[in-house]
Design a protein around this motif. Structure first.
Motif, short mmCIF file in Angstrom:
data_model
loop_
_atom_site.label_atom_id
_atom_site.label_comp_id
_atom_site.label_asym_id
_atom_site.label_seq_id
_atom_site.Cartn_x
_atom_site.Cartn_y
_atom_site.Cartn_z
N THR A 67 40.98 41.19 32.20
CA THR A 67 40.17 42.26 32.79
C THR A 67 41.12 43.34 33.27
N TRP A 68 40.61 44.56 33.39
CA TRP A 68 41.47 45.63 33.90
C TRP A 68 41.82 45.39 35.37
N ARG A 69 40.92 44.75 36.10
CA ARG A 69 41.25 44.39 37.49
C ARG A 69 42.42 43.41 37.51
N PHE A 72 45.70 45.28 37.02
CA PHE A 72 46.20 45.92 38.24
C PHE A 72 46.78 44.90 39.22
N ILE A 73 46.13 43.73 39.30
CA ILE A 73 46.63 42.68 40.19
C ILE A 73 48.00 42.19 39.72
N GLN A 76 50.61 44.92 40.41
CA GLN A 76 50.84 45.01 41.85
C GLN A 76 51.68 43.83 42.34
#
Length: 322
Positions: A67-69, A72-73, A76
């Motif tokens: 997923t795109w989330r 990012f996780i 990060q």
């Protein structure tokens, strides 16, 4: 010795356009300029998208849903725990591979087009199948010559190795030299449609543009054409890219076996454990990074190649006058 005929007015774009008055570059000069331009193009493109590449590999080799989330996780967490440079981890191995890979691929493509007699817009349009085969053969040539470096790059992207040399030493010591070619079959099967479609699309768009406008594309137009070529090429071969990464990064089990022993077992395992969607895990990221990388690569190659051949023609002209 083979020669490439270039237009006298600046030498731009080889046999694809120019004036009727032409000078000749030696075959050696043609090959050297292709090698240098290809190496530079590959280095610039891969360094640009290295963080996205590492993130994609992380999802390709794991059971974690993409997923795109999640992207990012992952980014990060990597930055927080290891610093920004972690996003370029393995890039030294990428450079060690991509510089010779891109140099060989672009040069091989020109030579295969010459051998198959599709090295002008007219002959390429008259024989589209041979034009497609030339791109596929260029991909197979470059991939075969640099495959162990590709495997080492994948290992460095997902594990903490001090250097490229450390990767090779550990693999050979713990798993044997043959492991350096694990996933080679899947890679070759994947590179045939990828390289074939990419080169064919890019050249076809350039030829169409030339027919429509009467001038060869350059600058941003080449980047856009390369991006379209990259998106189509990567989509056509992506499931085999998943198989290749799983086979490359899988560590040997204590009994000497591998979780992904071959192409068909790997396809079956992924399908039964993760479903058909797993074969396209990370593809949406490829639609972002792939067109960027391929667009930059093709445009950089064309620009540097033309620049170098202009310089070579200038020196040849000066030499004739002395």
């Amino acid at each position: 010795m083979a020669v490439e005929r270039l237009p006298e007015n600046g030498g731009r774009h080889g046999s694809e356009g120019g004036s009727e008055t032409r000078r000749q570059l030696s075959g050696g000069t043609v090959v050297v300029t292709s090698l240098v331009a290809g190496a530079a193009a590959g280095a610039v493109a891969k360094t640009t998208i290295a963080p996205l590449d590492r993130t994609k590999i992380n999802f390709q080799i794991s059971n974690t849903p993409y997923t795109w989330r999640g992207v990012f996780i992952f980014v990060q967490r990597s930055v927080r725990t290891e610093g920004w440079t972690a996003l370029w981890r393995g890039n030294s191995a990428t450079m060690a591979r991509i510089v010779p890979y891109a140099a060989i691929q672009f040069t091989a493509h020109e030579q295969w087009k010459r051998l198959l007699r599709v090295d002008t817009p007219q002959t390429a349009q008259e024989a589209p199948l041979r034009h497609l085969v030339a791109g596929s053969l260029a991909g197979v040539t470059s991939q075969s010559a640099t495959y162990p470096l590709d495997l080492a790059r994948a290992r460095m992207a997902v594990a903490d190795y001090r250097s490229l040399r450390a990767v090779f030493k550990r693999i050979i010591r713990e798993e044997g030299a043959f492991t350096l070619y694990r996933g080679y079959g899947a890679t070759v099967l994947g590179v045939v449609p990828y390289a074939g479609v990419s080169f064919f699309t890019y050249d076809s768009l350039k030829h169409w543009y030339l027919d429509y406008t009467g001038a060869l594309p350059n600058g941003m137009t080449n980047v856009v054409f390369g991006g379209i070529a990259g998106a189509l090429g990567q989509t056509s071969s992506y499931p085999l890219d998943i198989v290749r990464r799983r086979m490359q990064t899988a560590r040997r089990c204590p009994d000497g076996s591998y979780p992904y022993p071959g192409i068909l077992p790997t396809l079956a395992t992924i399908y039964h454990t993760e479903g058909w969607r797993a074969f396209f895990k990370g593809l949406s990221m490829n639609w972002v990074k792939g067109p960027i990388a391929v667009g930059i690569s093709f445009a950089t190659y064309d620009h540097i190649k033309s620049l170098l051949r202009d310089v070579a023609l200038t020196f040849a002209t000066v030499g004739e006058k002395l």
